[in-house]
Design an enzyme around this catalytic site. Structure first.
Site, PDB file in Angstrom:
ATOM      1  N   ASP A  72      78.938  42.404  21.507  1.00 32.81           N
ATOM      2  CA  ASP A  72      78.482  41.873  22.800  1.00 32.81           C
ATOM      3  C   ASP A  72      79.303  40.704  23.333  1.00 32.81           C
ATOM      4  O   ASP A  72      79.487  40.606  24.535  1.00 32.81           O
ATOM      5  CB  ASP A  72      77.011  41.445  22.671  1.00 32.81           C
ATOM      6  CG  ASP A  72      76.325  41.250  24.015  1.00 32.81           C
ATOM      7  OD1 ASP A  72      76.575  42.054  24.931  1.00 32.81           O
ATOM      8  OD2 ASP A  72      75.537  40.299  24.152  1.00 32.81           O
ATOM      9  N   HIS A  96      81.977  38.461  27.733  1.00 31.41           N
ATOM     10  CA  HIS A  96      80.926  39.444  27.430  1.00 31.41           C
ATOM     11  C   HIS A  96      81.612  40.728  26.958  1.00 31.41           C
ATOM     12  O   HIS A  96      81.704  41.704  27.703  1.00 31.41           O
ATOM     13  CB  HIS A  96      80.137  39.673  28.729  1.00 31.41           C
ATOM     14  CG  HIS A  96      78.898  40.476  28.566  1.00 31.41           C
ATOM     15  ND1 HIS A  96      78.323  41.148  29.606  1.00 31.41           N
ATOM     16  CD2 HIS A  96      78.108  40.707  27.489  1.00 31.41           C
ATOM     17  CE1 HIS A  96      77.234  41.761  29.181  1.00 31.41           C
ATOM     18  NE2 HIS A  96      77.081  41.518  27.904  1.00 31.41           N
ATOM     19  N   LYS A 116      73.061  34.563  25.321  1.00 33.72           N
ATOM     20  CA  LYS A 116      73.610  34.540  26.690  1.00 33.72           C
ATOM     21  C   LYS A 116      73.727  33.106  27.227  1.00 33.72           C
ATOM     22  O   LYS A 116      74.696  32.763  27.910  1.00 33.72           O
ATOM     23  CB  LYS A 116      72.731  35.377  27.611  1.00 33.72           C
ATOM     24  CG  LYS A 116      72.548  36.822  27.165  1.00 33.72           C
ATOM     25  CD  LYS A 116      73.850  37.571  27.126  1.00 33.72           C
ATOM     26  CE  LYS A 116      73.627  39.030  26.780  1.00 33.72           C
ATOM     27  NZ  LYS A 116      74.884  39.789  26.735  1.00 33.72           N
ATOM     28  N   SER A 163      75.952  46.614  31.633  1.00 33.14           N
ATOM     29  CA  SER A 163      74.923  47.275  30.826  1.00 33.14           C
ATOM     30  C   SER A 163      74.890  48.776  31.146  1.00 33.14           C
ATOM     31  O   SER A 163      75.356  49.214  32.197  1.00 33.14           O
ATOM     32  CB  SER A 163      73.558  46.640  31.074  1.00 33.14           C
ATOM     33  OG  SER A 163      73.263  46.707  32.425  1.00 33.14           O
ATOM     34  N   CYS A 200      76.585  51.150  29.687  1.00 38.13           N
ATOM     35  CA  CYS A 200      77.881  51.835  29.574  1.00 38.13           C
ATOM     36  C   CYS A 200      78.218  52.165  28.116  1.00 38.13           C
ATOM     37  O   CYS A 200      79.345  52.555  27.817  1.00 38.13           O
ATOM     38  CB  CYS A 200      78.996  50.982  30.174  1.00 38.13           C
ATOM     39  SG  CYS A 200      78.950  50.921  31.956  1.00 38.13           S
ATOM     40  N   ARG A 245      64.021  46.677  21.821  1.00 37.74           N
ATOM     41  CA  ARG A 245      65.201  46.158  21.099  1.00 37.74           C
ATOM     42  C   ARG A 245      65.070  46.257  19.591  1.00 37.74           C
ATOM     43  O   ARG A 245      63.968  46.352  19.052  1.00 37.74           O
ATOM     44  CB  ARG A 245      65.376  44.671  21.458  1.00 37.74           C
ATOM     45  CG  ARG A 245      65.698  44.422  22.927  1.00 37.74           C
ATOM     46  CD  ARG A 245      67.149  44.563  23.201  1.00 37.74           C
ATOM     47  NE  ARG A 245      67.470  44.668  24.615  1.00 37.74           N
ATOM     48  CZ  ARG A 245      68.710  44.673  25.075  1.00 37.74           C
ATOM     49  NH1 ARG A 245      69.737  44.572  24.258  1.00 37.74           N
ATOM     50  NH2 ARG A 245      68.949  44.793  26.362  1.00 37.74           N
ATOM     51  N   TYR A 292      61.201  36.229  25.387  1.00 38.46           N
ATOM     52  CA  TYR A 292      61.964  37.462  25.161  1.00 38.46           C
ATOM     53  C   TYR A 292      63.480  37.266  25.171  1.00 38.46           C
ATOM     54  O   TYR A 292      64.021  36.568  26.038  1.00 38.46           O
ATOM     55  CB  TYR A 292      61.607  38.493  26.252  1.00 38.46           C
ATOM     56  CG  TYR A 292      61.924  39.913  25.827  1.00 38.46           C
ATOM     57  CD1 TYR A 292      60.994  40.669  25.128  1.00 38.46           C
ATOM     58  CD2 TYR A 292      63.170  40.482  26.072  1.00 38.46           C
ATOM     59  CE1 TYR A 292      61.280  41.954  24.697  1.00 38.46           C
ATOM     60  CE2 TYR A 292      63.472  41.765  25.640  1.00 38.46           C
ATOM     61  CZ  TYR A 292      62.517  42.496  24.956  1.00 38.46           C
ATOM     62  OH  TYR A 292      62.805  43.767  24.531  1.00 38.46           O
ATOM     63  N   ARG A 302      65.591  39.847  30.303  1.00 43.74           N
ATOM     64  CA  ARG A 302      66.160  38.645  30.916  1.00 43.74           C
ATOM     65  C   ARG A 302      65.701  38.560  32.366  1.00 43.74           C
ATOM     66  O   ARG A 302      65.587  39.573  33.046  1.00 43.74           O
ATOM     67  CB  ARG A 302      67.687  38.705  30.893  1.00 43.74           C
ATOM     68  CG  ARG A 302      68.299  38.512  29.542  1.00 43.74           C
ATOM     69  CD  ARG A 302      69.804  38.358  29.615  1.00 43.74           C
ATOM     70  NE  ARG A 302      70.485  39.501  30.180  1.00 43.74           N
ATOM     71  CZ  ARG A 302      70.940  39.598  31.416  1.00 43.74           C
ATOM     72  NH1 ARG A 302      70.817  38.604  32.255  1.00 43.74           N
ATOM     73  NH2 ARG A 302      71.554  40.684  31.827  1.00 43.74           N
TER      74      ARG A 302
END
Ligand code: O2Y
Ligand code: MN
Length: 598
Positions: A286, A239, A219, A261, A263, A378, A210, A69
């Protein structure tokens, strides 16, 4: 936009603007997905993985400049700059549309324009929202087919007159007559734009193929645009993971969790408990859309249909459910493969197969020190294949939420778990959460705390102060006794040698157990200046080999550290300007007072 005619008019308008060679309406059928995939394999855009090891799986390599991103190129283009607030990039919508119209002009030349009608949320849910993505990337089409409910069923709802969010996407690489294509077309960084127009409820994305830049249901729609819809309609687009927890006695609890991110959010959503008799099932990893039910409780749906997870670090140890999920019908991006169709990434927990080709398409030398897979490599995989998926993960009305977790990656100060005094204090906790900046992010602020309210910093589609007000308003829409309890967790405390104290992974179930006991009113807790904290004895640590003193330490509040924390929180709040809710300053004042009491 709304209904069939508007959709047809919009598609025609974009066709005329972008001048593709063909227009293809995506039906969502398996045959169509297969034929698009075959076409990409034939053209050398994708490779099929070994059919015995990974049936129905493909692998893609992106351009080296298009790997994640792009927050710097992401815009919330509201009519008024003050509506987008201090956490977003803003450009005047008239100007930005002018720039983008220029870029989209002829941008699909030599390519096919795909029309993907899709639903965010189960097709039969009253909480679902519809979108239509126009894209010139067949890779986007097959990813959207996994991540959303895409195709004819969504189209039927639009044709029946429902509203949809128009999501326009082009990789921004038109082909001249006779020009040979590349495997991963995209535009240079300064031509990439991920633009959101809040008043139009529209998304225009140009130049990147991407992830979150291109799969616009995720998102861009389910968080940025949906957060605006949620504010206006009185719900919460967050989120957050959603998990279902069942006790040995068969009692069910649902928990959502907001984490920045790195975690372990996907790992927590698929956790395998280490304590006897407990079960965790996955509803989402997510995004959670939470509505107030008629009974005053908050109900969550997962608007997505798949997982777009980070591959490196995913292993049988860290996440066996994810490993089982991705064994078939999965799209991999930017990992390492070999001629046998084997697949590998760093942290997969198995030895690297021989003769790997790295994510850049180069032969990989294990001694080189180079990564075989990109750190943001990914997998795109259907949620329905997850062995821990909850049977009711597609419940149209969602699942009732008992607890909300917020958390970050903090080596000091923040205890393993603490519970808020009430909803407002819980919102305060969500507003201050964040992680220490690690070397994974290029920054001169390593070690400093990057605050990330409810892990939504890059995803709030409007002013952060108004966003926090929407959270605070829950007590007007419901009441304290019906709303979920809010807990702040931190799995990442370190000892003096820099080692993690809490084992994490499946052992996080021990903290979840204490949380359920707090909900049931059966677990004691100490009232501290920062909230309710368990004593060492209150946690079920049966069979766990840990240093008692260290665990006591991560359940202890250090007043000096917290006074310093409060100072840093005030700086963080002040940075958000005048729209920052007064109630959160009140909470901060009250915290400082409690810390200063004897
Ligand atoms: O790099 C990307 O485009 C993906 S970012 C992402 C993907 C899945 C879930 N969460 C995230 C995120 O950035 O929070
Ligand atoms: Mn995410």
């Amino acid at each position: 936009m709304k209904g069939k005619q508007m959709l047809l008019d919009w598609v025609e308008e974009i066709r005329a603007l972008t001048t593709p060679d063909e227009v293809h309406w995506f039906s969502g059928s398996q045959e169509e997905i297969k034929s698009l995939t075959d076409m990409m394999v034939e053209k050398g855009i994708a490779e099929r993985l070994n059919e015995e090891l990974y049936p129905g799986c493909t692998h893609f390599r992106s351009d080296a400049s298009d790997v994640a991103r792009v927050e710097d190129r992401t815009f919330i283009s509201s009519k008024l700059e003050e509506d987008s607030g201090p956490t977003n990039n803003w450009e005047d919508p008239v100007e930005l549309k002018k720039t983008l119209t220029g870029l989209f002009t002829g941008s699909m030349k030599g390519r096919t324009l795909y029309v993907i009608p899709f639903s965010m949320g189960p097709i039969d849910s009253p909480y679902s929202k519809l979108g239509v993505e126009i894209t010139d990337s067949p890779y986007v089409v097959i990813n959207m087919a996994i991540m959303t409910r895409a195709g004819d069923a969504a189209l039927a709802r639009i044709e029946a007159g429902e509203e949809f969010v128009p999501c326009l996407h082009s990789v921004g690489a038109p082909l001249e007559e006779g020009q040979e294509d590349v495997a991963w077309p995209c535009a240079p960084m300064d031509k990439k734009y991920i633009a959101h127009f809040p008043e139009d409820r529209a998304i225009w994305s140009f130049g990147s193929g991407y992830g979150g830049n291109a799969l616009l249901g995720k998102k861009c729609f389910a968080l940025r645009i949906a957060s605006i819809q949620a504010r206006d309609e009185g719900w919460l687009a967050e989120h957050m993971l959603i998990l279902k927890l069942t006790s040995p006695e068969g009692k069910v609890y649902h928990v959502t969790g907001a984490f920045p991110s790195a975690c372990g959010k996907t790992n927590l959503a698929m956790l395998v408990p280490t304590i006897e008799g407990w079960k965790v099932e996955t509803v989402g990893d997510d995004i959670a859309w939470m509505h107030y039910g008629e009974d005053g409780r908050l109900y969550a749906i997962n608007p997505e249909a798949g997982f777009f997870g980070v591959a490196p670090g995913t292993s049988e140890k860290s996440n066996p459910s994810a490993m089982a999920t991705i064994q078939k019908n999965t799209i991999f991006t930017n990992n390492a493969t070999n001629a046998k169709g084997e697949l590998w990434w760093e942290g997969m927990g198995v030895e690297a197969p021989e003769n790997l080709v790295d994510w850049k398409g180069q032969p990989w030398d294990p001694e080189s020190g180079e990564k075989a897979a990109h750190p943001n490599a990914r997998f795109t995989t259907p949620a329905s294949q997850c062995p821990t998926i909850a049977p009711d993960w597609e419940a149209p009305m969602g699942v009732p939420i008992d607890a909300i977790l917020v958390g970050g990656r903090r080596a000091t100060t923040i205890p393993l778990v603490h519970e808020s005094f009430n909803w407002q204090h819980g919102v305060f906790m969500g507003s201050i959460m964040g992680s220490e900046v690690t070397a994974a992010v290029i920054s001169d602020k390593i070690g400093q705390v990057r605050r990330d309210p409810f892990a939504m910093l890059p995803f709030i589609g409007y002013h952060v102060g108004d966003y926090l007000k929407n959270w605070l308003s829950a007590t007007e829409k419901s009441s304290e006794d019906k709303l979920p309890r809010i807990f702040y967790v931190n799995w990442f405390r370190k000892n003096d040698e820099g080692k993690f104290i809490w084992p994490g992974f499946g052992d996080n179930s021990r903290v979840l157990k204490w949380i359920t006991e707090r909900i049931d009113g059966t677990a004691p807790a100490r009232k501290t200046p920062i909230g309710y904290v368990p004593a060492f004895e209150d946690l079920d640590l049966t069979g766990l080999d840990v240093d008692e003193e260290e665990i006591r330490d991560i359940l202890t509040i250090d007043r000096d550290e917290w006074l310093e924390e409060a100072r840093s929180i005030r700086e963080h709040f002040d940075g958000y300007g005048e729209k920052m809710p007064r109630e959160l300053y009140d909470e901060l004042d009250a915290l400082e007072e409690r810390l200063s009491e004897d």
